[in-house]
Design an enzyme around this catalytic site. Structure first.
Site, PDB file in Angstrom:
ATOM      1  N   ASP A  95       0.263   1.841   8.661  1.00 36.97           N
ATOM      2  CA  ASP A  95      -0.426   1.514  10.129  1.00 36.97           C
ATOM      3  C   ASP A  95       0.867   1.652  11.077  1.00 36.97           C
ATOM      4  O   ASP A  95       0.518   1.392  12.437  1.00 36.97           O
ATOM      5  CB  ASP A  95      -0.611   0.037   9.806  1.00 36.97           C
ATOM      6  N   ASP A 102       6.123  -5.425   6.112  1.00 34.67           N
ATOM      7  CA  ASP A 102       6.624  -6.617   6.134  1.00 34.67           C
ATOM      8  C   ASP A 102       6.448  -7.538   5.115  1.00 34.67           C
ATOM      9  O   ASP A 102       7.228  -8.255   4.894  1.00 34.67           O
ATOM     10  CB  ASP A 102       6.001  -7.063   7.495  1.00 34.67           C
ATOM     11  N   ARG A 114      -4.854  -2.481  10.346  1.00 38.44           N
ATOM     12  CA  ARG A 114      -5.153  -4.075  10.505  1.00 38.44           C
ATOM     13  C   ARG A 114      -4.818  -4.711  11.680  1.00 38.44           C
ATOM     14  O   ARG A 114      -5.764  -5.436  12.056  1.00 38.44           O
ATOM     15  CB  ARG A 114      -4.631  -4.442   9.043  1.00 38.44           C
ATOM     16  N   ASP A 150       2.959  -0.474  11.951  1.00 42.54           N
ATOM     17  CA  ASP A 150       3.117  -1.628  12.710  1.00 42.54           C
ATOM     18  C   ASP A 150       4.260  -2.470  12.435  1.00 42.54           C
ATOM     19  O   ASP A 150       4.600  -3.663  12.846  1.00 42.54           O
ATOM     20  CB  ASP A 150       2.014  -2.344  12.686  1.00 42.54           C
ATOM     21  N   GLY A 174       0.740  -1.254  -0.112  1.00 44.79           N
ATOM     22  CA  GLY A 174      -0.165  -0.025   0.073  1.00 44.79           C
ATOM     23  C   GLY A 174       0.731   1.061  -0.064  1.00 44.79           C
ATOM     24  O   GLY A 174       1.724   1.421   0.787  1.00 44.79           O
ATOM     25  N   THR A 234       4.811   1.506   6.097  1.00 47.56           N
ATOM     26  CA  THR A 234       3.655   1.169   6.359  1.00 47.56           C
ATOM     27  C   THR A 234       2.871   2.274   6.887  1.00 47.56           C
ATOM     28  O   THR A 234       3.231   2.894   8.107  1.00 47.56           O
ATOM     29  CB  THR A 234       3.424  -0.051   7.294  1.00 47.56           C
ATOM     30  N   ARG A 238       0.702  -5.079  -4.700  1.00 49.27           N
ATOM     31  CA  ARG A 238       1.132  -6.249  -3.534  1.00 49.27           C
ATOM     32  C   ARG A 238       1.537  -7.467  -4.440  1.00 49.27           C
ATOM     33  O   ARG A 238       0.860  -8.639  -3.750  1.00 49.27           O
ATOM     34  CB  ARG A 238      -0.276  -6.326  -2.764  1.00 49.27           C
TER      35      ARG A 238
HETATM   36  O1  F6P Z   1      -1.560  -2.346   4.680  1.00 48.26           O
HETATM   37  C1  F6P Z   1      -1.738  -1.120   5.278  1.00 48.26           C
HETATM   38  C2  F6P Z   1      -3.278  -0.654   4.588  1.00 48.26           C
HETATM   39  O2  F6P Z   1      -3.608   0.714   4.586  1.00 48.26           O
HETATM   40  C3  F6P Z   1      -4.317  -1.418   5.594  1.00 48.26           C
HETATM   41  O3  F6P Z   1      -4.405  -0.291   6.838  1.00 48.26           O
HETATM   42  C4  F6P Z   1      -5.456  -1.513   5.018  1.00 48.26           C
HETATM   43  O4  F6P Z   1      -6.242  -2.358   5.388  1.00 48.26           O
HETATM   44  C5  F6P Z   1      -4.899  -1.901   3.458  1.00 48.26           C
HETATM   45  O5  F6P Z   1      -3.530  -1.394   3.398  1.00 48.26           O
HETATM   46  C6  F6P Z   1      -5.797  -1.263   2.348  1.00 48.26           C
HETATM   47  O6  F6P Z   1      -5.286  -1.890   1.293  1.00 48.26           O
HETATM   48  P1  F6P Z   1      -5.774  -1.608  -0.022  1.00 48.26           P
HETATM   49  O7  F6P Z   1      -4.770  -0.104  -0.652  1.00 48.26           O
HETATM   50  O8  F6P Z   1      -5.161  -2.588  -1.159  1.00 48.26           O
HETATM   51  O9  F6P Z   1      -7.215  -1.485  -0.344  1.00 48.26           O
END
Ligand code: F6P
Length: 362
Positions: free
Chosen positions: A127, A103, A171, A129, A10, A125, A72
């Site tokens: 998040d 990660d 998440r 995390d 992301g 990230t 991804r």
């Molecule tokens: O992993 C980071 C994140 O922003 C999460 O908080 C969220 O669930 C996910 O990516 C959203 O992913 P996408 O952009 O593929 O919808």
């Protein structure tokens, strides 16, 4: 040296600032040459590249997203995926690879490093995390956006005697929720680290209304889970589909919570889902600084020959740790921050156990 750069997973504000710093220091100080692999690991696996020179990185410091785009893609999941990556890197004469990712993306870096590729990692990230680093760039921007949203829903909630639930990203850990929730003065903050009981949430809100406050703001991380009842312990998801790294698409907890709160309290309740607004737009000055320091640190690691390492922020110092260490654990919200949030809740006069009594999960 001829160096490749890629951005995986992301996106988050600050990716371009890292790319710019790596390229500028590489060209000015080490006489390096750069290519950017497009769309994360897909670019390496499918040989999708663009040159990264001074012209390419001009003006990108304040820009959100990533000029290299992202995906991804997980080559480890594809037949001969990792081998293909190594072949393409060799055929293009890439002597080192700088990988910006979380990660999942860095788990591929680690595999390629074990296969002989000279990789240096930059933690990314939204998040926040990723273990081993105090902060990831982009997190500060996301917190700022979420805090502003909380401030805004505050005034409209107050005007209408409503409860407003704000769903933010997070998440596995609730960093954005706890930071923006505390900074925005939310009345209840729900994070993945502490499964919650909806009855307790309703109780806290009723207690607040009993004291003459007729509106409330609840902040919930998308990965928060219920401790009891139907659906307890499960993530609230939009679809059953999983990405290349096995993650399901989260979403829906804010709306679910709003319905349950309204049912239990009788207070009119609305939900706001911030979603990708948190990941978009220009990085804050803090994130531009951090991203730039990471970029400079990463290119230095390349020239020090410290492959298989990731730049990290410890206190206010840029250091490095083995990638394997960073990806082997998740960084969770500390008990100290949870205590700060709880200590601002009015629990006088009654034993409102739920939120306080629920044990910290980690
Ligand atoms: O992993 C980071 C994140 O922003 C999460 O908080 C969220 O669930 C996910 O990516 C959203 O992913 P996408 O952009 O593929 O919808």
């Amino acid at each position: 040296m001829k160096i490749g750069i890629l951005t995986g997973g992301g996106d988050c504000p600050g990716l371009n600032a890292v790319i710019r710093a790596v390229v500028r220091k590489g060209i000015f100080h080490y006489n390096d040459q750069f290519v950017g692999f497009l769309e994360g690991w897909r670019g390496v696996q499918e040989n999708m590249m663009r040159p990264l020179d001074m012209e390419a990185v001009a003006g990108i410091l304040p820009r959100g997203g990533t000029i290299l785009r992202s995906s991804r893609t997980n080559p480890a999941k594809k037949e001969r995926g990792l081998e293909q990556c190594i072949e393409n890197l060799n055929n293009n004469g890439i002597e080192a690879l700088v990988v910006l990712g979380g990660d999942d993306t860095q788990s591929v870096s680690q595999k390629l490093f074990e296969g002989g590729v000279k990789v240096v990692a930059v933690p990314k990230t939204i998040d926040n995390d990723l273990s081993g680093t105090d902060f990831c760039f982009g997190f500060d921007t996301a917190v700022m956006i979420a805090t502003e949203a909380i401030d805004r829903v505050h005034t409209t909630a107050e005007a209408h005697n409503r409860v407003i639930v704000v769903e933010v990203m997070g998440r596995d850990s609730g960093w954005i929720a706890i930071y923006s929730g505390i900074a925005g003065g939310a009345d209840v903050i729900l994070i993945p680290e502490r499964p919650f009981d909806i009855d307790d949430v309703a109780d806290v809100l009723k207690h607040r209304h009993d004291r003459g406050r007729f509106f409330s703001v609840v902040v919930v991380a998308e990965g928060a889970k219920m401790a009891r009842g139907t659906g307890s312990g499960s993530l609230v998801t939009e679809t059953d589909q999983v990405d290349d790294f096995g993650h399901v698409r989260l979403g829906g907890i804010g709306n679910m919570l709003a319905r349950e709160i309204e049912q239990r309290t009788g207070f009119e309740t609305r939900a706001v889902v911030l979603g990708h607004i948190q990941r978009g737009g220009s990085p804050t000055a803090f994130d531009r600084m951090l991203a730039t320091r990471y970029g400079v640190g990463a290119i230095d690691l390349v020239h020090e020959g410290k492959f298989g390492n990731m730049v990290v922020l410890r206190g206010n110092a840029i250091q490095s740790i083995p990638i394997i260490e960073a990806i082997s654990k998740t960084s969770y919200v500390s008990q100290e921050l949870i205590d700060v949030a709880l200590s601002l809740q009015d629990r006088r006069g009654e034993e409102r156990g739920g939120l306080k009594a629920a044990p910290h999960q980690r």
